[in-house]
Design an enzyme around this catalytic site. Structure first.
Site, mmCIF file in Angstrom:
data_model
loop_
_atom_site.group_PDB
_atom_site.id
_atom_site.type_symbol
_atom_site.label_atom_id
_atom_site.label_comp_id
_atom_site.label_asym_id
_atom_site.label_seq_id
_atom_site.Cartn_x
_atom_site.Cartn_y
_atom_site.Cartn_z
ATOM 1 N N HIS A 57 8.668 -5.790 -2.077
ATOM 2 C CA HIS A 57 7.516 -7.103 -2.090
ATOM 3 C C HIS A 57 6.197 -6.027 -3.481
ATOM 4 C CE1 HIS A 57 7.890 -9.379 1.793
ATOM 5 N NE2 HIS A 57 8.615 -9.453 0.978
ATOM 6 N N GLY A 77 5.315 -4.525 13.103
ATOM 7 C CA GLY A 77 3.428 -5.564 12.507
ATOM 8 C C GLY A 77 4.275 -6.929 11.577
ATOM 9 N N ASP A 108 0.755 -1.254 0.266
ATOM 10 C CA ASP A 108 0.498 0.120 -0.279
ATOM 11 C C ASP A 108 0.765 1.109 -0.374
ATOM 12 O OD1 ASP A 108 0.006 -1.186 3.336
ATOM 13 O OD2 ASP A 108 0.467 1.410 2.450
ATOM 14 N N ALA A 156 1.465 -0.566 16.225
ATOM 15 C CA ALA A 156 2.151 -0.291 15.597
ATOM 16 C C ALA A 156 1.656 1.613 16.593
ATOM 17 C CB ALA A 156 2.493 -0.238 15.107
ATOM 18 N N SER A 163 5.044 -11.095 11.492
ATOM 19 C CA SER A 163 5.296 -12.052 11.896
ATOM 20 C C SER A 163 6.254 -12.650 11.769
ATOM 21 C CB SER A 163 3.774 -12.673 10.826
ATOM 22 O OG SER A 163 4.691 -13.364 9.523
ATOM 23 N N GLU A 215 1.737 -8.844 19.183
ATOM 24 C CA GLU A 215 2.194 -10.712 19.281
ATOM 25 C C GLU A 215 4.037 -10.482 19.162
ATOM 26 O OE1 GLU A 215 -0.993 -12.546 17.595
ATOM 27 O OE2 GLU A 215 -0.157 -12.515 15.736
HETATM 28 N N1 APR Z 1 0.683 -3.325 15.012
HETATM 29 C C1 APR Z 1 1.485 -3.883 15.289
HETATM 30 N N2 APR Z 1 1.798 -5.379 14.401
HETATM 31 C C2 APR Z 1 -0.145 -5.802 13.893
HETATM 32 C C3 APR Z 1 -1.034 -4.995 14.463
HETATM 33 C C4 APR Z 1 -1.020 -3.732 14.920
HETATM 34 N N3 APR Z 1 -1.814 -2.460 15.039
HETATM 35 N N4 APR Z 1 -2.066 -5.504 14.139
HETATM 36 C C5 APR Z 1 -1.520 -6.883 14.135
HETATM 37 N N5 APR Z 1 -0.091 -6.759 14.221
HETATM 38 C C6 APR Z 1 1.022 -8.074 13.391
HETATM 39 C C7 APR Z 1 0.225 -9.383 13.393
HETATM 40 O O1 APR Z 1 1.103 -9.654 15.246
HETATM 41 C C8 APR Z 1 1.307 -10.459 13.407
HETATM 42 O O2 APR Z 1 2.646 -10.368 13.220
HETATM 43 O O3 APR Z 1 1.001 -8.247 12.209
HETATM 44 C C9 APR Z 1 1.811 -8.485 11.415
HETATM 45 C C10 APR Z 1 0.963 -9.164 10.443
HETATM 46 O O4 APR Z 1 1.763 -10.487 9.973
HETATM 47 P P1 APR Z 1 1.248 -10.534 8.664
HETATM 48 O O5 APR Z 1 -0.514 -11.230 8.104
HETATM 49 O O6 APR Z 1 1.836 -12.534 8.850
HETATM 50 O O7 APR Z 1 1.582 -9.790 7.770
HETATM 51 P P2 APR Z 1 2.864 -10.009 7.133
HETATM 52 O O8 APR Z 1 4.539 -10.012 8.172
HETATM 53 O O9 APR Z 1 3.105 -8.241 6.943
HETATM 54 O O10 APR Z 1 4.000 -10.626 6.160
HETATM 55 C C11 APR Z 1 4.775 -10.471 5.512
HETATM 56 O O11 APR Z 1 3.664 -12.099 3.581
HETATM 57 O O12 APR Z 1 1.663 -12.560 2.475
HETATM 58 C C12 APR Z 1 3.246 -12.354 2.318
HETATM 59 O O13 APR Z 1 3.897 -10.515 0.637
HETATM 60 C C13 APR Z 1 3.007 -10.528 1.535
HETATM 61 O O14 APR Z 1 4.469 -8.557 2.513
HETATM 62 C C14 APR Z 1 3.564 -9.656 2.876
HETATM 63 C C15 APR Z 1 4.157 -11.327 4.112
#
Ligand code: APR
Length: 245
Positions: free
Chosen positions: A114, A191, A99, A234, A193, A218
């Site tokens: 990405h 933010g 985004d 965050a 995982s 988490e």
């Molecule tokens: N503030 C901070 N962290 C948050 C919040 C928040 N308000 N809400 C959720 N999270 C955390 C969750 O705890 C989780 O650890 O954001 C993380 C989201 O993890 P994913 O959904 O796995 O997203 P991400 O880690 O960005 O994925 C990485 O995977 O699918 C591919 O290309 C895609 O860029 C993406 C990559």
């Protein structure tokens, strides 16, 4: 909470994931109700998915374009843009997010490893195309494509695809990312995982003496690599966490 001081010699490398856009109302991938609950990666986010059913891939990214167009940057995005204003060239942001909320919050020193949701390119351009590569560059595109007939064409005849790094493709700007990590005295990861590589390795590429701080509600999968874990959203934690200068 005690604020983390960033001294005048420090260089900060920030990695963000879908969690920093969660408070803007955009779905993450692996949380409850996340994008990978409603869609299979194999159907919408791989080169094979594109070859098999380009319209289905475009329906997935068109919906994400709709959602992102309605979203606004949140406090997390604005806090990181403020940190960049305070640190200048001692700040660098790498986002896994596609985004444009970091840019809309004012971030300029950033890369999208990405790819970008509001960019498209010819399916024959980009890495790995070899001698048959189309020379056309990615271009800004907010259009929605919902059927094969609607998919725009490049002058070379190729179909227009999302400028997104799919699973199995090579992340972008890795040379710049590696250079910035090598100079960082503090790495802030927020933010994400820690489930996807190479982004989840960045914390281990930092210099041994660098501070490694994670922010999220988490613990990430790579929690053991961090020197500090700050549990929280965050948008709630970032504004008060750092003291620059
Ligand atoms: N503030 C901070 N962290 C948050 C919040 C928040 N308000 N809400 C959720 N999270 C955390 C969750 O705890 C989780 O650890 O954001 C993380 C989201 O993890 P994913 O959904 O796995 O997203 P991400 O880690 O960005 O994925 C990485 O995977 O699918 C591919 O290309 C895609 O860029 C993406 C990559």
């Amino acid at each position: 909470m005690k604020r983390i001081r960033i001294g005048p010699e420090e260089r900060v490398f920030v990695l963000t994931g879908a969690g920093v856009s969660a408070e803007s109302g955009l779905k993450t991938f692996r949380d409850q109700g996340g994008l990978w609950e409603g869609h299979r990666v194999e159907d919408v986010a791989t080169p094979e998915a594109w070859a098999e059913n380009a319209a289905r891939v475009w329906r997935f990214y068109s919906q994400r374009r709709r959602d992102a167009l309605k979203a606004e940057p949140n406090v997390a995005h604005r806090s990181l843009a403020a940190m960049e204003r305070a640190l200048g060239e001692r700040f660098f942001l790498c986002t896994q997010n596609v985004d444009d909320l970091h840019e809309r919050a004012g971030s300029r020193r950033l890369v999208h490893m990405h790819g970008e949701l509001f960019a498209s390119r010819c399916e024959f351009s980009g890495a790995g195309m070899g001698a048959f590569a189309c020379a056309a560059k990615p271009f800004h595109d907010e259009a929605l494509y919902e059927s094969d007939a609607a998919i725009a064409r490049c002058a070379c005849g190729g179909r227009i695809r999302p400028h997104i790094v799919w699973f199995g493709e090579t992340p972008l700007k890795m040379n710049r990312i590696e250079r910035e990590i090598a100079q960082a005295t503090t790495m802030l990861v927020a933010g994400t995982s820690g489930a996807v590589y190479p982004a989840a390795s960045f914390v281990n590429w930092a210099e041994p003496q660098a501070r490694r701080i994670y922010i999220g509600p988490e613990e990430p999968a790579n929690a053991g690599s961090f020197t500090q874990i700050v549990l929280g959203k965050a948008g709630e934690v970032l504004p008060e966490l750092f003291e620059v200068g």
